[in-house]
Scaffold this active site. Structure first.
Site, PDB file in Angstrom:
ATOM      1  N   VAL A  74      -1.761   0.063  -1.195  1.00 55.11           N
ATOM      2  CA  VAL A  74      -3.219   0.048  -1.362  1.00 55.11           C
ATOM      3  C   VAL A  74      -3.583   1.512  -1.615  1.00 55.11           C
ATOM      4  O   VAL A  74      -3.710   2.291  -0.685  1.00 55.11           O
ATOM      5  CB  VAL A  74      -3.934  -0.530  -0.119  1.00 55.11           C
ATOM      6  CG1 VAL A  74      -5.442  -0.508  -0.304  1.00 55.11           C
ATOM      7  CG2 VAL A  74      -3.443  -1.947   0.173  1.00 55.11           C
ATOM      8  N   PRO A  75      -3.709   1.912  -2.881  1.00 59.17           N
ATOM      9  CA  PRO A  75      -3.635   3.319  -3.284  1.00 59.17           C
ATOM     10  C   PRO A  75      -4.841   4.192  -2.954  1.00 59.17           C
ATOM     11  O   PRO A  75      -5.555   4.668  -3.851  1.00 59.17           O
ATOM     12  CB  PRO A  75      -3.414   3.214  -4.789  1.00 59.17           C
ATOM     13  CG  PRO A  75      -4.128   1.964  -5.172  1.00 59.17           C
ATOM     14  CD  PRO A  75      -3.909   1.019  -4.020  1.00 59.17           C
ATOM     15  N   CYS A  76      -5.040   4.458  -1.694  1.00 64.98           N
ATOM     16  CA  CYS A  76      -6.133   5.354  -1.300  1.00 64.98           C
ATOM     17  C   CYS A  76      -5.868   6.790  -1.756  1.00 64.98           C
ATOM     18  O   CYS A  76      -6.799   7.599  -1.821  1.00 64.98           O
ATOM     19  CB  CYS A  76      -6.388   5.276   0.204  1.00 64.98           C
ATOM     20  SG  CYS A  76      -4.952   5.592   1.238  1.00 64.98           S
ATOM     21  N   HIS A  77      -4.622   7.104  -2.106  1.00 60.99           N
ATOM     22  CA  HIS A  77      -4.319   8.453  -2.603  1.00 60.99           C
ATOM     23  C   HIS A  77      -4.993   8.727  -3.945  1.00 60.99           C
ATOM     24  O   HIS A  77      -5.121   9.880  -4.340  1.00 60.99           O
ATOM     25  CB  HIS A  77      -2.806   8.665  -2.712  1.00 60.99           C
ATOM     26  CG  HIS A  77      -2.109   7.753  -3.661  1.00 60.99           C
ATOM     27  ND1 HIS A  77      -1.741   6.462  -3.315  1.00 60.99           N
ATOM     28  CD2 HIS A  77      -1.723   7.927  -4.955  1.00 60.99           C
ATOM     29  CE1 HIS A  77      -1.136   5.900  -4.345  1.00 60.99           C
ATOM     30  NE2 HIS A  77      -1.128   6.754  -5.355  1.00 60.99           N
TER      31      HIS A  77
END
Length: 116
Positions: A74-77
């Site tokens: 879940v690409p919060c980066h």
């Protein structure tokens, strides 16, 4: 996990596995929004709040991003500060930078540093 190995080897850009993490309904909505950010791209926290049609909740949205436990999947980066800075990553800013650089190298889309 095979899919993570493929991601780090540059062979996978999206994950297709069942996701379940504990969180409020609001956090779940924020995390779903993260899944819409294309591989190799970034958006700002402000943009994320506008996409969620809740621009006044920018701090709550940023806090929910910080509660995400599936950092790569879940690409919060891929969410950055309005001025382009790398901010707010629970795994450490050096990891956020590495992940963004990894995706940028493979796609030629994003960039976190200027090559001179």
């Amino acid at each position: 996990m095979k899919q993570l190995k493929e991601y780090f080897e540059g062979e996978r850009k999206e994950f297709n596995l069942p996701l379940k993490q504990r969180g409020t309904d609001f956090q779940q909505l924020v995390w779903q929004e993260l899944l819409t950010i294309p591989y190799g791209n970034t958006i700002t926290y402000s943009r994320q709040s506008h996409q969620m049609k809740n621009p006044l909740a920018i701090r709550a949205i940023a806090a929910a991003n910080g509660k995400n436990n599936l950092w790569v999947i879940v690409p919060c980066h891929r969410v950055i500060g309005s001025n382009g800075s790398l901010t707010g990553y629970a795994g450490g800013l050096w990891r956020k930078k590495w992940l963004l650089d990894h995706e940028a190298r493979l796609t030629g889309v994003g960039q976190t540093t200027l090559p001179f």
